[in-house]
Structure formats: C-alpha cells, structure tokens
Design a protein around this motif. Structure first.
Motif, PDB file in Angstrom:
ATOM      1  N   GLU A  65      -5.045 -37.031  10.046  1.00  0.00           N
ATOM      2  CA  GLU A  65      -4.810 -35.771   9.325  1.00  0.00           C
ATOM      3  C   GLU A  65      -3.944 -34.831  10.162  1.00  0.00           C
ATOM      4  N   VAL A  66      -4.038 -34.953  11.478  1.00  0.00           N
ATOM      5  CA  VAL A  66      -3.174 -34.166  12.367  1.00  0.00           C
ATOM      6  C   VAL A  66      -1.727 -34.644  12.217  1.00  0.00           C
ATOM      7  N   LYS A  67      -1.557 -35.969  12.236  1.00  0.00           N
ATOM      8  CA  LYS A  67      -0.200 -36.521  12.070  1.00  0.00           C
ATOM      9  C   LYS A  67       0.387 -36.071  10.735  1.00  0.00           C
ATOM     10  N   ASN A  68      -0.481 -36.036   9.716  1.00  0.00           N
ATOM     11  CA  ASN A  68      -0.023 -35.630   8.384  1.00  0.00           C
ATOM     12  C   ASN A  68       0.438 -34.170   8.361  1.00  0.00           C
ATOM     13  N   TYR A  69      -0.296 -33.249   9.057  1.00  0.00           N
ATOM     14  CA  TYR A  69       0.163 -31.854   9.002  1.00  0.00           C
ATOM     15  C   TYR A  69       1.478 -31.668   9.766  1.00  0.00           C
ATOM     16  N   VAL A  70       1.660 -32.502  10.792  1.00  0.00           N
ATOM     17  CA  VAL A  70       2.932 -32.431  11.536  1.00  0.00           C
ATOM     18  C   VAL A  70       4.072 -32.973  10.657  1.00  0.00           C
ATOM     19  N   ASP A  71       3.857 -34.136  10.040  1.00  0.00           N
ATOM     20  CA  ASP A  71       4.895 -34.748   9.189  1.00  0.00           C
ATOM     21  C   ASP A  71       5.258 -33.835   8.023  1.00  0.00           C
ATOM     22  N   LYS A  72       4.229 -33.255   7.372  1.00  0.00           N
ATOM     23  CA  LYS A  72       4.471 -32.391   6.203  1.00  0.00           C
ATOM     24  C   LYS A  72       5.273 -31.149   6.610  1.00  0.00           C
ATOM     25  N   THR A  73       4.988 -30.615   7.792  1.00  0.00           N
ATOM     26  CA  THR A  73       5.713 -29.427   8.255  1.00  0.00           C
ATOM     27  C   THR A  73       7.183 -29.768   8.487  1.00  0.00           C
ATOM     28  N   VAL A  74       7.431 -30.892   9.136  1.00  0.00           N
ATOM     29  CA  VAL A  74       8.827 -31.290   9.409  1.00  0.00           C
ATOM     30  C   VAL A  74       9.553 -31.549   8.086  1.00  0.00           C
ATOM     31  N   GLU A  75       8.863 -32.210   7.160  1.00  0.00           N
ATOM     32  CA  GLU A  75       9.444 -32.474   5.833  1.00  0.00           C
ATOM     33  C   GLU A  75       9.872 -31.169   5.158  1.00  0.00           C
ATOM     34  N   HIS A  76       8.988 -30.157   5.229  1.00  0.00           N
ATOM     35  CA  HIS A  76       9.228 -28.917   4.487  1.00  0.00           C
ATOM     36  C   HIS A  76      10.188 -27.970   5.203  1.00  0.00           C
ATOM     37  N   PHE A  77       9.978 -27.795   6.530  1.00  0.00           N
ATOM     38  CA  PHE A  77      10.755 -26.783   7.263  1.00  0.00           C
ATOM     39  C   PHE A  77      11.869 -27.396   8.130  1.00  0.00           C
ATOM     40  N   GLY A  78      11.810 -28.723   8.332  1.00  0.00           N
ATOM     41  CA  GLY A  78      12.858 -29.380   9.122  1.00  0.00           C
ATOM     42  C   GLY A  78      12.665 -29.262  10.624  1.00  0.00           C
ATOM     43  N   THR A  79      11.685 -28.482  11.055  1.00  0.00           N
ATOM     44  CA  THR A  79      11.526 -28.225  12.489  1.00  0.00           C
ATOM     45  C   THR A  79      10.129 -27.690  12.782  1.00  0.00           C
ATOM     46  N   ILE A  80       9.727 -27.752  14.055  1.00  0.00           N
ATOM     47  CA  ILE A  80       8.536 -27.009  14.510  1.00  0.00           C
ATOM     48  C   ILE A  80       8.948 -26.293  15.792  1.00  0.00           C
ATOM     49  N   ASP A  81       9.073 -24.986  15.722  1.00  0.00           N
ATOM     50  CA  ASP A  81       9.454 -24.216  16.919  1.00  0.00           C
ATOM     51  C   ASP A  81       8.234 -23.761  17.692  1.00  0.00           C
ATOM     52  N   TYR A  82       7.191 -23.355  16.943  1.00  0.00           N
ATOM     53  CA  TYR A  82       6.007 -22.775  17.562  1.00  0.00           C
ATOM     54  C   TYR A  82       4.756 -23.470  17.029  1.00  0.00           C
ATOM     55  N   PHE A  83       3.773 -23.612  17.915  1.00  0.00           N
ATOM     56  CA  PHE A  83       2.499 -24.234  17.518  1.00  0.00           C
ATOM     57  C   PHE A  83       1.355 -23.408  18.100  1.00  0.00           C
ATOM     58  N   PHE A  84       0.542 -22.818  17.222  1.00  0.00           N
ATOM     59  CA  PHE A  84      -0.676 -22.121  17.671  1.00  0.00           C
ATOM     60  C   PHE A  84      -1.845 -23.055  17.375  1.00  0.00           C
ATOM     61  N   ASN A  85      -2.312 -23.703  18.429  1.00  0.00           N
ATOM     62  CA  ASN A  85      -3.297 -24.790  18.379  1.00  0.00           C
ATOM     63  C   ASN A  85      -4.678 -24.152  18.531  1.00  0.00           C
ATOM     64  N   ASN A  86      -5.256 -23.712  17.423  1.00  0.00           N
ATOM     65  CA  ASN A  86      -6.282 -22.678  17.485  1.00  0.00           C
ATOM     66  C   ASN A  86      -7.614 -23.026  16.830  1.00  0.00           C
ATOM     67  N   ALA A  87      -7.621 -24.010  15.919  1.00  0.00           N
ATOM     68  CA  ALA A  87      -8.873 -24.275  15.178  1.00  0.00           C
ATOM     69  C   ALA A  87      -9.998 -24.605  16.145  1.00  0.00           C
ATOM     70  N   GLY A  88     -11.168 -24.084  15.870  1.00  0.00           N
ATOM     71  CA  GLY A  88     -12.302 -24.375  16.745  1.00  0.00           C
ATOM     72  C   GLY A  88     -13.602 -23.903  16.127  1.00  0.00           C
ATOM     73  N   ILE A  89     -14.689 -24.454  16.663  1.00  0.00           N
ATOM     74  CA  ILE A  89     -16.029 -24.019  16.235  1.00  0.00           C
ATOM     75  C   ILE A  89     -16.841 -23.670  17.492  1.00  0.00           C
ATOM     76  N   SER A  90     -17.855 -22.842  17.297  1.00  0.00           N
ATOM     77  CA  SER A  90     -18.600 -22.389  18.481  1.00  0.00           C
ATOM     78  C   SER A  90     -19.888 -23.175  18.707  1.00  0.00           C
ATOM     79  N   GLY A  91     -20.448 -23.776  17.678  1.00  0.00           N
ATOM     80  CA  GLY A  91     -21.724 -24.472  17.850  1.00  0.00           C
ATOM     81  C   GLY A  91     -22.895 -23.522  17.663  1.00  0.00           C
ATOM     82  N   SER A  92     -24.108 -24.054  17.820  1.00  0.00           N
ATOM     83  CA  SER A  92     -25.305 -23.292  17.455  1.00  0.00           C
ATOM     84  C   SER A  92     -25.765 -22.320  18.527  1.00  0.00           C
ATOM     85  N   GLY A  93     -25.252 -22.439  19.751  1.00  0.00           N
ATOM     86  CA  GLY A  93     -25.672 -21.538  20.825  1.00  0.00           C
ATOM     87  C   GLY A  93     -26.997 -21.929  21.463  1.00  0.00           C
ATOM     88  N   LYS A  94     -27.445 -23.176  21.193  1.00  0.00           N
ATOM     89  CA  LYS A  94     -28.697 -23.634  21.830  1.00  0.00           C
ATOM     90  C   LYS A  94     -28.423 -24.019  23.283  1.00  0.00           C
TER      91      LYS A  94
END
Ligand code: NAD
Length: 249
Positions: A65-94
């Motif tokens: 799914e990561v490869k797919n978001y990269v491929d789709k971006t290149v298909e649509h915009f022709g380039t990737i100049d910037y990448f904010f690699n940000n998705a994350g979860i914190s967990g339950s805090g136990k």
C-alpha cells in the motif's frame, strides 16, 4: 513545474495542519491516510487554497500500500519533491510488561516499519529525479526515555536513526532527511483527551518550561521550513519543538 508533497496521516492533526500550511506555499498535496473521511476533508481544505490534491487510502504498515501511494502520486503529479512521513499511533500507554504482543507489533508496524517503507519507496523516486526533502515525525519520546511509552519510544528513537543514516548514504545525491520531535501538541485527539482528563493536562503542562502545549500550526511551520528550500543546508537534524520540555529533563 509545481512542487508536490506526500503527507501520511494527513487526515488529522499534524499531517492535516502541514497539508494546509504547504498548500499556502502553492505545493500540491497527496493526502495519505487509512481514514478516508479525514483524508477527504483535508483534500477539500487544501483545494480551497488553490492547489491540486488527491486522497490515497493506505495503511502505511503494508509495503504494497506504501508502494501504491508512491506510484499514484507520481502518476498524478509527475514528481515527489517533499515527503512528510508522519502517520503514527501512540498505543494504550500501559507499562511495557502489561502491553500485549499484538499492540507492540501494531505500534512497530505503523510507526517504524511504515516510516521505513515510506522512505524506501519515496527516496527511490526522489533520487531518480535528482533529490528531494523528507521530514519524519519522531516525538519527545524519540530523544528521551519516559515511562508508559516503551514501544512507542523504541519506534521514535528508530526514526532518529533512520534519519541520520539516510543522510550518511544519500545526502551526496541531493537528498535531505530531517526529523521533528514534537512534545505534547494540541491535535484534536490530544485536546479531546485532556478535556476529559483536565488533571492530566495540568500534569503535562507543569513539566513544560513554557507552561502550555504546542499547536499543530507551530509544528506545521517547522515542517514547511525543513521541507522547502529555506533549509537547504540542514540535513540529518532532529529538531525538538516542545516548549523546552526535553532540554530541561
Ligand atoms: P492524529 O491521530 O491526529 O493523526 C494521525 C493520523 O494518522 C490519523 O489521521 C490516522 O488515521 C493516521 N493513521 C494512523 N494509523 C495509520 C496507518 N496505519 N496508515 C495510515 N494512516 C494512519 O495524531 P497526530 O497527533 O497528528 O500524530 C501525528 C504524528 O505525530 C504521529 O507520528 C505521532 O506519533 C506524532 N506525535 C504527536 C504528538 C502530539 O502530541 N500530538 C507529539 C509527538 C509526536
């Protein structure tokens, strides 16, 4: 050609704020999130600012799914100049020994493996195009040790290692990779949590020299500075944005 950015976890919080801030610089945005509703809201918000934007649904812990978001971006915009690699979860805090192995796997899968897959596929495109700029999201828990976040801290320290070592290998080819280490920031999720637990907010803010939480907009400002050409000679850096919290620990 217009600049294009991929932002993961752009359906909420820091990712959404960064999407809006970058759009104000005229940057087109690929909004990546597992949450379709939040992602589409971000697309609508940034389009209103006059840039082009697409939503790509992806679970960042799945390499295909990561490869797919990269491929789709290149298909649509022709380039990737910037990448904010940000998705994350914190967990339950136990505490660590009370944390189920499934939860450990899930935090590592999203926060660390997701970040590694993202850099792997995005950097490949950037290097083919002569370079680019990446900002990874760590945390205060990426620069100091804290209780209740052992797995989370392991992933965020991992992101710091990923950042520094990528620079050792690819800075000479035009890649810049930096990391932000935010302290507690008033994203909708954190805000809601503290509204329900005001005592915990008091505890959190009392340990911060500036005596308040950060805002998503403050973090978005830093991300934009690091991603764009304003920070041409900053590379492999881990920038704390935490009101002085970790520097006074
Ligand atoms: P948030 O929950 O508001 O946003 C995170 C987004 O990531 C959500 O839209 C969510 O749907 C998405 N996401 C979660 N798992 C995903 C997956 N597997 N694939 C794709 N998308 C996924 O949280 P936030 O506060 O904006 O957090 C963003 C980043 O900032 C995280 O990496 C977090 O660890 C880090 N961080 C946050 C704070 C804070 O206080 N808010 C402090 C330090 C670091």
């Amino acid at each position: 050609m217009d600049k294009a950015a991929i932002i993961t976890g752009a359906g909420s919080g820091l990712g959404q704020a960064a999407a809006i801030r970058l759009a104000k610089e005229g940057v087109n945005i690929s909004v990546v999130d597992v949450n379709e509703q939040g992602g589409k809201e971000t697309v609508d918000m940034v389009k209103e600012l006059g840039v082009d934007s697409i939503f790509i649904k992806a679970d960042v812990s799945k390499p295909e799914e990561v490869k797919n978001y990269v491929d789709k971006t290149v298909e649509h915009f022709g380039t990737i100049d910037y990448f904010f690699n940000n998705a994350g979860i914190s967990g339950s805090g136990k505490f660590f020994l009370d944390t189920a192995i499934e939860e450990i796997n899930s935090i590592v899968g999203i926060n660390l493996m997701g970040a590694l897959y993202g850099v792997h596929y995005v950097a490949e495109v950037m290097l083919k195009n002569g370079g680019g700029s990446i900002v990874n999201t760590a945390s205060s828990a990426g620069v100091i040790g804290q209780d209740s976040v052992v797995t989370y801290a392991a992933t965020k320290h991992g992101i710091v290692g990923l950042t520094k070592s990528m620079v050792a290998e690819y800075a000479k080819d035009g890649l810049r990779v930096n990391t932000i280490a935010p302290g507690p920031t008033e994203t909708p999720m954190v805000k809601e949590f503290y509204e329900a637990n005001p005592k915990m907010k008091e505890n959190a803010t009392s340990g911060i020299p500036q005596k308040r939480l950060g805002t998503p907009e403050e973090v978005a400002e830093l991300v934009t500075f690091l991603l764009t050409s304003k920070a041409q000679y900053i590379n492999g850096e881990v920038i704390r944005i935490d009101g002085g919290f970790t520097n006074t620990k």
